[in-house]
Every structure is written in structure tokens, then in C-alpha cells.
Motif scaffolding. Structure first.
Motif, PDB file in Angstrom:
ATOM      1  N   GLY A  76     112.804  81.574 -19.450  1.00 55.15           N
ATOM      2  CA  GLY A  76     111.160  81.633 -19.403  1.00 55.15           C
ATOM      3  C   GLY A  76     110.587  80.614 -18.507  1.00 55.15           C
ATOM      4  O   GLY A  76     109.312  80.899 -18.027  1.00 55.15           O
ATOM      5  N   TYR A  77     111.200  79.565 -18.164  1.00 54.26           N
ATOM      6  CA  TYR A  77     110.692  78.587 -17.373  1.00 54.26           C
ATOM      7  C   TYR A  77     110.526  78.980 -15.945  1.00 54.26           C
ATOM      8  O   TYR A  77     109.842  78.274 -15.207  1.00 54.26           O
ATOM      9  N   GLY A  78     111.025  80.173 -15.645  1.00 48.62           N
ATOM     10  CA  GLY A  78     110.685  80.905 -14.388  1.00 48.62           C
ATOM     11  C   GLY A  78     109.285  81.037 -13.970  1.00 48.62           C
ATOM     12  O   GLY A  78     108.714  80.801 -12.989  1.00 48.62           O
ATOM     13  N   GLU A  79     108.438  81.430 -15.234  1.00 49.86           N
ATOM     14  CA  GLU A  79     107.002  81.432 -15.073  1.00 49.86           C
ATOM     15  C   GLU A  79     106.304  80.164 -14.699  1.00 49.86           C
ATOM     16  O   GLU A  79     105.171  79.906 -14.062  1.00 49.86           O
ATOM     17  N   VAL A  80     106.902  79.184 -15.587  1.00 51.58           N
ATOM     18  CA  VAL A  80     106.468  77.674 -15.182  1.00 51.58           C
ATOM     19  C   VAL A  80     106.761  77.480 -13.715  1.00 51.58           C
ATOM     20  O   VAL A  80     105.564  76.833 -13.231  1.00 51.58           O
ATOM     21  N   LEU A  81     107.751  77.722 -13.095  1.00 52.68           N
ATOM     22  CA  LEU A  81     108.020  77.226 -11.805  1.00 52.68           C
ATOM     23  C   LEU A  81     106.895  78.312 -10.928  1.00 52.68           C
ATOM     24  O   LEU A  81     106.716  77.673  -9.849  1.00 52.68           O
ATOM     25  N   GLN A  82     106.861  79.597 -11.538  1.00 49.88           N
ATOM     26  CA  GLN A  82     105.940  80.384 -10.693  1.00 49.88           C
ATOM     27  C   GLN A  82     104.420  79.820 -10.686  1.00 49.88           C
ATOM     28  O   GLN A  82     103.757  79.805  -9.644  1.00 49.88           O
ATOM     29  N   GLU A  83     103.966  79.157 -11.684  1.00 55.43           N
ATOM     30  CA  GLU A  83     102.693  78.258 -11.631  1.00 55.43           C
ATOM     31  C   GLU A  83     102.558  77.108 -10.884  1.00 55.43           C
ATOM     32  O   GLU A  83     101.737  77.035 -10.241  1.00 55.43           O
ATOM     33  N   ALA A  84     103.992  76.410 -10.763  1.00 53.57           N
ATOM     34  CA  ALA A  84     103.897  75.428  -9.821  1.00 53.57           C
ATOM     35  C   ALA A  84     103.797  75.793  -8.452  1.00 53.57           C
ATOM     36  O   ALA A  84     102.975  75.545  -7.649  1.00 53.57           O
ATOM     37  N   MET A  85     104.243  77.053  -8.046  1.00 48.45           N
ATOM     38  CA  MET A  85     104.465  77.566  -6.858  1.00 48.45           C
ATOM     39  C   MET A  85     102.945  78.060  -6.507  1.00 48.45           C
ATOM     40  O   MET A  85     102.144  77.891  -5.314  1.00 48.45           O
ATOM     41  N   GLU A  86     102.232  78.726  -7.518  1.00 50.20           N
ATOM     42  CA  GLU A  86     100.861  79.424  -7.241  1.00 50.20           C
ATOM     43  C   GLU A  86      99.905  78.306  -7.243  1.00 50.20           C
ATOM     44  O   GLU A  86      98.930  78.479  -6.244  1.00 50.20           O
ATOM     45  N   SER A  87     100.002  77.421  -8.247  1.00 54.12           N
ATOM     46  CA  SER A  87      98.721  76.375  -8.557  1.00 54.12           C
ATOM     47  C   SER A  87      98.487  75.420  -7.408  1.00 54.12           C
ATOM     48  O   SER A  87      97.456  74.937  -6.844  1.00 54.12           O
ATOM     49  N   VAL A  88      99.915  75.021  -6.740  1.00 53.67           N
ATOM     50  CA  VAL A  88      99.600  73.893  -5.589  1.00 53.67           C
ATOM     51  C   VAL A  88     100.503  74.374  -4.497  1.00 53.67           C
ATOM     52  O   VAL A  88      99.899  74.929  -3.536  1.00 53.67           O
ATOM     53  N   TYR A  89     101.906  74.291  -4.397  1.00 56.77           N
ATOM     54  CA  TYR A  89     102.626  74.988  -3.330  1.00 56.77           C
ATOM     55  C   TYR A  89     103.826  74.526  -3.593  1.00 56.77           C
ATOM     56  O   TYR A  89     104.410  73.540  -4.165  1.00 56.77           O
ATOM     57  N   ALA A  90     104.875  75.529  -2.990  1.00 59.71           N
ATOM     58  CA  ALA A  90     106.310  75.499  -3.090  1.00 59.71           C
ATOM     59  C   ALA A  90     106.787  76.474  -1.970  1.00 59.71           C
ATOM     60  O   ALA A  90     106.186  77.606  -1.905  1.00 59.71           O
TER      61      ALA A  90
END
Length: 293
Positions: free
Chosen positions: A66-80
Motif C-alpha cells: 500500500g505504500y505505493g500510494e505514499v510514493l504516488q503522493e510524494a511524486m504528485e505533491s512535490v516531484y519525482a
């Protein structure tokens, strides 16, 4: 410049539904999870480096699927540019030491194919454990210089150095400037503020922010998942078996108090509705006249 940002999923304390098992371990599968707030500062520092020096930004986390969604949040909210999730049952219930071993090995695996990242960023502590250990312990595994409580930084690509201003807390608060060679590990302070002095930096920042929002919608296309076998990790040294920390007790986390008081009204309560109308009327904008009136 290539950077890796470490992030973690933490309980969403706003929900007030944090579950623990009988041994005192957080049951993350039963608890709403969000990206650790302090990691946003690390992400902003990596984005600043991306804007000024170009390169790539990878975000890495260890946790359940489920941490995939946490990583998605990191990508979307700032940058990756891309995402890495280290995940399987052997990694579960890890303390900071076992987590650092796993994260350090994940970074080394990236280095095998793409070279050692120039910078590794981490937030200074998480909202759940608040130990501040994982970043420094991961740095120890990588054997690179570390600068903590960073509030500003500049990279000199030609000299292969990073100069940072860091917050020193003692009898008084002061800022000191330190410099070290690359690759380096940066632990950002909540006081960190990215700076974009040039117009082309600000334009580049805007373009990257727009770009990453589109990429985050298809984040799974940019997600790599590694288990302990992919990382060639011995289960005895990771997860619960590799964790020397013993949890003696935990305190229940109360539901956060409401920041506002609310009064529930029904439309058929004419007196109450009139009171609300009278209270809000001074704040209402005048309605424009209809065309033709």
C-alpha cells in the motif's frame, strides 16, 4: 545531479484510528497512512537540485504494498522521476536499524546500474517514531558524509561539493555553513526553504511541477518493487528478526480534537436560519444586476 529521497508512510493521526497488535507493533494495514510530513522538506530540497543542476530525482520507501500510494503522493505533491518500493513480509516490523540496512542496500542496488547518487535526502524525523535515527543510520550504511538540520544548500558541480546552511540549536539558535564533497547525505530541517533566484529556475520549477502531476496519474509505470531476495538480504538481519529494539509499552493515540465547534441546523428551524442569515449577510457580496434590468 542524481538524487534519492527517502520517505515513509505514517499513520494519519487525523483519523484517530491507530491500531497496535498485542506485542506493541503498529498494524499499518489497519491504519490510514499518509506520507510523512517532514519528508516534504527533503523532496523540496531534491527538487531545488533538479531545477538548478538538472538530473533525476528518485523516491524510495520501505513498507507494505500500500505504500505505493505514499510514493504516488510524494511524486504528485512535490516531484519525482521514478519510485522504488522495498517490500515483502521479511521486512515487516523493522526498527530503524533494520530499516536503514534495507534502505542502504536499495540505494546500493541503484548505484550498481546507474552509479552512486550524488545526494541522498531524508527528513529529520517521522511523525510516528520521532527518533530521527533512520536517515543517519542509512548514511552510516552508505559510508558518505552527512549534513543534518539543513535549511539551505548549494551544489558546485565542477568542484563536486555541496555547501549547506544548517540550524544549530544550543543555548541560542544560530546558523552555521558547512561544506563537504559529493556524494553526500542531507537531512533537511523543517525550516528548509528552497530558493530559485533566476527567472529560468522559476520557469523550470513550474514546468516540472506540471509534468510530475501528469506522471503521478500513472505512477505504477514508474514504480520498481524489490523484495529481500532482489536485494540479496539475509532475513536474519532485516525486519523483526534483525531489529534489536524492544517495545516495552505503547500509549494510545487520542483522536485529535476538533478545531471548530459546529452547530447543526435544519431548514425547518426558521428562527435559527434567520439568525444565520443575519450573521452572514455582512460578508455576502452584492449580487450583480441581471443583464437587461
Amino acid at each position: 545531479m542524481d538524487a534519492v529521497v527517502l520517505t515513509k508512510g505514517v499513520p494519519d493521526f487525523r483519523e484517530g484510528q491507530v491500531s497496535f497488535d498485542e506485542d506493541g507493533h503498529l498494524e499499518r494495514g489497519e491504519t490510514p497512512t499518509v506520507m510523512n510530513p517532514n519528508d516534504r522538506h527533503a523532496l523540496r530540497a531534491a527538487l531545488q537540485t533538479k531545477v538548478r543542476q538538472d538530473g533525476t530525482v528518485s523516491v524510495m520507501s520501505m513498507g507494505p504494498p500500500g505504500y505505493g500510494e505514499v510514493l504516488q503522493e510524494a511524486m504528485e505533491s512535490v516531484y519525482a522521476d521514478d519510485l522504488y518500493l522495498l517490500s515483502d513480509r521479511e521486512m515487516a516490523a523493522a526498527d530503524t536499524w533494520a530499516t536503514a540496512i534495507t534502505l542502504g542496500t536499495g540505494i546500493e542496488k541503484i548505484a550498481e546500474s546507474e552509479g552512486m547518487p550524488d545526494l541522498v535526502f531524508a527528513g529529520f524525523k517521522t511523525a510516528d517514531g520521532e527518533t530521527g535515527h533512520t536517515g543517519p543510520q542509512t548514511c552510516w550504511c552508505l559510508d558518505v558524509p552527512m549534513i543534518t538540520h539543513v535549511v539551505a544548500l548549494d551544489v558546485d558541480e565542477e568542484e563536486r561539493t555541496v555547501r549547506a546552511k544548517r540550524l544549530v540549536e544550543g543555548d541560542i539558535e544560530e546558523i552555521e555553513t558547512v561544506e563537504t564533497e559529493l556524494p553526500a547525505f542531507i537531512v533537511t530541517d523543517p525550516e528548509f526553504q528552497p530558493t530559485y533566484r533566476k527567472a529560468d529556475h522559476r520557469l523550470r520549477w513550474k514546468d516540472l511541477r506540471d509534468e510530475t502531476r501528469h506522471r503521478a496519474a500513472e505512477f505504477e509505470d514508474h514504480l520498481t518493487v524489490w523484495d529481500h531476495e532482489d536485494l540479496n538480504l539475509d532475513p536474519d538481519y532485516i525486519g523483526l528478526d534483525g531489529s534489536p529494539t524492544i517495545v516495552s509499552s505503547v500509549d494510545p493515540i487520542p483522536k485529535a480534537p476538533s478545531e471548530r465547534e459546529a452547530t447543526v441546523l435544519t431548514p425547518d428551524d426558521e428562527d435559527a436560519m434567520h439568525d444565520v442569515f443575519d450573521e452572514l449577510q455582512p460578508f455576502a457580496a452584492e449580487a450583480p444586476e441581471a443583464a437587461g434590468d
